[in-house]
Design a protein around this motif. Structure first.
Motif, PDB file in Angstrom:
ATOM      1  N   PHE A 260     -54.608  92.109  39.128  1.00 48.96           N
ATOM      2  CA  PHE A 260     -54.582  90.950  38.244  1.00 48.96           C
ATOM      3  C   PHE A 260     -53.565  91.211  37.150  1.00 48.96           C
ATOM      4  CE2 PHE A 260     -56.354  88.996  34.314  1.00 48.96           C
ATOM      5  CZ  PHE A 260     -56.094  87.691  34.654  1.00 48.96           C
ATOM      6  N   GLY A 261     -52.404  90.545  37.256  1.00 44.80           N
ATOM      7  CA  GLY A 261     -51.367  90.771  36.266  1.00 44.80           C
ATOM      8  C   GLY A 261     -50.934  92.221  36.282  1.00 44.80           C
ATOM      9  N   ASN A 262     -51.105  92.901  35.161  1.00 45.82           N
ATOM     10  CA  ASN A 262     -50.744  94.311  35.053  1.00 45.82           C
ATOM     11  C   ASN A 262     -51.952  95.230  35.136  1.00 45.82           C
ATOM     12  OD1 ASN A 262     -48.001  93.735  34.722  1.00 45.82           O
ATOM     13  ND2 ASN A 262     -48.267  93.389  32.526  1.00 45.82           N
ATOM     14  N   HIS A 263     -53.046  94.747  35.726  1.00 50.95           N
ATOM     15  CA  HIS A 263     -54.265  95.540  35.768  1.00 50.95           C
ATOM     16  C   HIS A 263     -54.907  95.483  37.149  1.00 50.95           C
ATOM     17  CE1 HIS A 263     -53.617  94.189  31.611  1.00 50.95           C
ATOM     18  NE2 HIS A 263     -54.123  95.350  31.253  1.00 50.95           N
ATOM     19  N   THR A 264     -55.715  96.494  37.442  1.00 55.58           N
ATOM     20  CA  THR A 264     -56.551  96.525  38.636  1.00 55.58           C
ATOM     21  C   THR A 264     -57.996  96.656  38.175  1.00 55.58           C
ATOM     22  OG1 THR A 264     -54.824  97.572  39.971  1.00 55.58           O
ATOM     23  CG2 THR A 264     -57.081  97.766  40.761  1.00 55.58           C
ATOM     24  N   ALA A 265     -58.885  95.831  38.723  1.00 51.58           N
ATOM     25  CA  ALA A 265     -60.286  95.828  38.294  1.00 51.58           C
ATOM     26  C   ALA A 265     -61.139  96.664  39.239  1.00 51.58           C
ATOM     27  CB  ALA A 265     -60.820  94.401  38.237  1.00 51.58           C
ATOM     28  N   ILE A 266     -62.032  97.470  38.667  1.00 48.13           N
ATOM     29  CA  ILE A 266     -62.928  98.338  39.428  1.00 48.13           C
ATOM     30  C   ILE A 266     -64.364  98.024  39.029  1.00 48.13           C
ATOM     31  CG2 ILE A 266     -63.513 100.717  40.015  1.00 48.13           C
ATOM     32  CD1 ILE A 266     -60.799 101.537  38.877  1.00 48.13           C
ATOM     33  N   GLU A 267     -65.252  97.937  40.021  1.00 49.84           N
ATOM     34  CA  GLU A 267     -66.676  97.735  39.773  1.00 49.84           C
ATOM     35  C   GLU A 267     -67.435  98.981  40.212  1.00 49.84           C
ATOM     36  OE1 GLU A 267     -67.861  94.273  41.863  1.00 49.84           O
ATOM     37  OE2 GLU A 267     -66.650  92.893  40.655  1.00 49.84           O
ATOM     38  N   LEU A 268     -68.312  99.467  39.348  1.00 53.27           N
ATOM     39  CA  LEU A 268     -69.108 100.661  39.641  1.00 53.27           C
ATOM     40  C   LEU A 268     -70.568 100.375  39.344  1.00 53.27           C
ATOM     41  CD1 LEU A 268     -66.893 103.308  37.782  1.00 53.27           C
ATOM     42  CD2 LEU A 268     -66.829 102.779  40.216  1.00 53.27           C
ATOM     43  N   ILE A 269     -71.449 100.841  40.210  1.00 52.28           N
ATOM     44  CA  ILE A 269     -72.879 100.740  39.929  1.00 52.28           C
ATOM     45  C   ILE A 269     -73.573 101.951  40.540  1.00 52.28           C
ATOM     46  CG2 ILE A 269     -73.399  99.353  41.997  1.00 52.28           C
ATOM     47  CD1 ILE A 269     -75.457  97.862  40.141  1.00 52.28           C
ATOM     48  N   GLY A 270     -74.485 102.538  39.793  1.00 51.61           N
ATOM     49  CA  GLY A 270     -75.163 103.730  40.284  1.00 51.61           C
ATOM     50  C   GLY A 270     -76.219 104.193  39.305  1.00 51.61           C
ATOM     51  N   ARG A 271     -76.654 105.434  39.472  1.00 47.37           N
ATOM     52  CA  ARG A 271     -77.696 105.999  38.615  1.00 47.37           C
ATOM     53  C   ARG A 271     -77.069 106.552  37.341  1.00 47.37           C
ATOM     54  NH1 ARG A 271     -81.922 109.123  41.900  1.00 47.37           N
ATOM     55  NH2 ARG A 271     -82.270 106.937  42.458  1.00 47.37           N
TER      56      ARG A 271
ATOM     57  N   THR B 149     -47.759 105.533  34.350  1.00 49.59           N
ATOM     58  CA  THR B 149     -46.308 105.594  34.172  1.00 49.59           C
ATOM     59  C   THR B 149     -45.686 104.218  33.993  1.00 49.59           C
ATOM     60  OG1 THR B 149     -46.217 107.596  35.530  1.00 49.59           O
ATOM     61  CG2 THR B 149     -44.142 106.412  35.176  1.00 49.59           C
ATOM     62  N   THR B 150     -46.070 103.284  34.865  1.00 52.56           N
ATOM     63  CA  THR B 150     -45.445 101.958  34.855  1.00 52.56           C
ATOM     64  C   THR B 150     -46.207 100.938  34.017  1.00 52.56           C
ATOM     65  OG1 THR B 150     -46.661 101.213  36.819  1.00 52.56           O
ATOM     66  CG2 THR B 150     -44.596 102.416  37.183  1.00 52.56           C
ATOM     67  N   SER B 151     -47.461 101.260  33.642  1.00 52.71           N
ATOM     68  CA  SER B 151     -48.336 100.312  32.927  1.00 52.71           C
ATOM     69  C   SER B 151     -48.562  99.036  33.736  1.00 52.71           C
ATOM     70  CB  SER B 151     -47.756  99.957  31.548  1.00 52.71           C
ATOM     71  OG  SER B 151     -47.693 101.102  30.731  1.00 52.71           O
ATOM     72  N   GLY B 152     -48.415  99.134  35.042  1.00 60.88           N
ATOM     73  CA  GLY B 152     -48.634  97.991  35.920  1.00 60.88           C
ATOM     74  C   GLY B 152     -49.829  98.212  36.823  1.00 60.88           C
ATOM     75  N   SER B 153     -50.182  97.177  37.578  1.00 60.85           N
ATOM     76  CA  SER B 153     -51.301  97.278  38.509  1.00 60.85           C
ATOM     77  C   SER B 153     -50.957  98.235  39.643  1.00 60.85           C
ATOM     78  CB  SER B 153     -51.637  95.898  39.075  1.00 60.85           C
ATOM     79  OG  SER B 153     -50.523  95.370  39.775  1.00 60.85           O
ATOM     80  N   VAL B 154     -51.996  98.706  40.332  1.00 60.64           N
ATOM     81  CA  VAL B 154     -51.818  99.678  41.408  1.00 60.64           C
ATOM     82  C   VAL B 154     -52.098  98.998  42.740  1.00 60.64           C
ATOM     83  CG1 VAL B 154     -52.548 101.889  42.350  1.00 60.64           C
ATOM     84  CG2 VAL B 154     -52.525 101.534  39.868  1.00 60.64           C
ATOM     85  N   ASP B 155     -51.097  98.965  43.623  1.00 60.93           N
ATOM     86  CA  ASP B 155     -51.251  98.337  44.931  1.00 60.93           C
ATOM     87  C   ASP B 155     -51.244  99.346  46.073  1.00 60.93           C
ATOM     88  OD1 ASP B 155     -51.306  95.713  43.915  1.00 60.93           O
ATOM     89  OD2 ASP B 155     -49.122  95.711  43.726  1.00 60.93           O
ATOM     90  N   ASP B 156     -50.932 100.598  45.776  1.00 61.85           N
ATOM     91  CA  ASP B 156     -50.833 101.615  46.821  1.00 61.85           C
ATOM     92  C   ASP B 156     -52.217 101.869  47.422  1.00 61.85           C
ATOM     93  OD1 ASP B 156     -50.453 103.770  48.442  1.00 61.85           O
ATOM     94  OD2 ASP B 156     -49.495 105.038  46.925  1.00 61.85           O
ATOM     95  N   PRO B 157     -52.437 101.534  48.703  1.00 64.57           N
ATOM     96  CA  PRO B 157     -53.768 101.712  49.301  1.00 64.57           C
ATOM     97  C   PRO B 157     -54.217 103.164  49.334  1.00 64.57           C
ATOM     98  CG  PRO B 157     -52.138 101.162  50.985  1.00 64.57           C
ATOM     99  CD  PRO B 157     -51.474 100.955  49.666  1.00 64.57           C
TER     100      PRO B 157
END
Length: 232
Positions: free
Chosen positions: A50-61, A103-111
């Motif tokens: 999303f734009g210059n960011h990548t969103a991560i969702e985490l849920i656990g104990r 380094t780039t302050s951009g989103s990460v697309d590398d799988p």
């Protein structure tokens, strides 16, 4: 679609054109758009990138030091955490994080990088337990409100069914929540009444909870008096 019937402070219908235009402008899609929000996603969960960011969702104990370990993993993988919001309940934790490349302050697309990040975060979230159901890590798809997404994540986790440890809150008699459900046969719906201490986002939390339980809110009557709130 949500419909709200509003009146002025005298309880009369709003007819002033300027007031109506202002409400439409503020609640519309551009109502909260500012230059600052273009650089920071704020209260929105983005897509995979999303734009210059990548969103991560985490849920656990939940456990002591968990957020520190998550931050260390992301730092070692050269990710910056730009925005994060965390909720806890019954020793469970749900969080949404926005990260970008160091380094780039951009989103990460590398799988490959994303796969390594996901695997290491899953390891951190599982801790010493081998059960994959103990923790989940994913990259969000689509747009949603962060608080709304956290509601959905914790409800789907259904920690309240697992006999988790809960602490009985010792409310003063005047602040003790009172919740009643009455069946209105002639109108074909139920009336849920909530009376409790008022706080920020109380109505939002109640509506989200009812929605997650597959109930539809037809209309509501909300009032507050000092520290008290009544929602029907």
């Amino acid at each position: 679609m949500d419909v709200f019937h509003v009146t002025d402070q005298q309880g009369k219908k709003i007819t002033d054109g300027k007031t109506i235009d202002y409400i439409e402008r503020v609640l519309g899609p551009k109502g909260h758009t500012t230059d600052g929000m273009k650089d920071c996603p704020g209260k929105r969960v983005g897509v995979h990138s999303f734009g210059n960011h990548t969103a991560i969702e985490l849920i656990g104990r939940d456990r002591p030091g968990l957020l520190s370990e998550i931050s260390a993993v992301l730092a070692n993988l050269h990710f910056n955490v730009t925005v994060a919001e965390v909720w806890t309940h019954n020793r469970r934790i749900a969080c949404v994080l926005y990260v970008n490349d160091n380094t780039t302050s951009g989103s990460v697309d590398d799988p490959n990088r994303l796969s390594i990040m996901e695997e290491q975060l899953k390891h951190i979230m599982r801790g010493c337990e081998d059960d994959d159901n103990v923790a989940r890590t994913s990259f969000s798809m689509g747009f949603t409100h962060i608080d709304r997404r956290l509601h959905q994540m914790l409800f789907a986790d259904r920690d309240y069914e697992g006999g988790g440890v809960t602490t009985e809150v010792d409310y003063p008699p005047s602040f003790k929540p009172k919740i009643t459900v009455e069946r209105c046969e002639e109108k074909g719906y139920s009336v849920v009444t909530v009376r409790c201490k008022d706080r920020a986002k109380l109505m939002f939390d109640i509506v989200c909870t009812l929605t997650d339980m597959q109930y539809v809110v037809f209309h509501a009557n909300i009032s507050s008096n000092g520290p008290y709130a009544s929602q029907v």
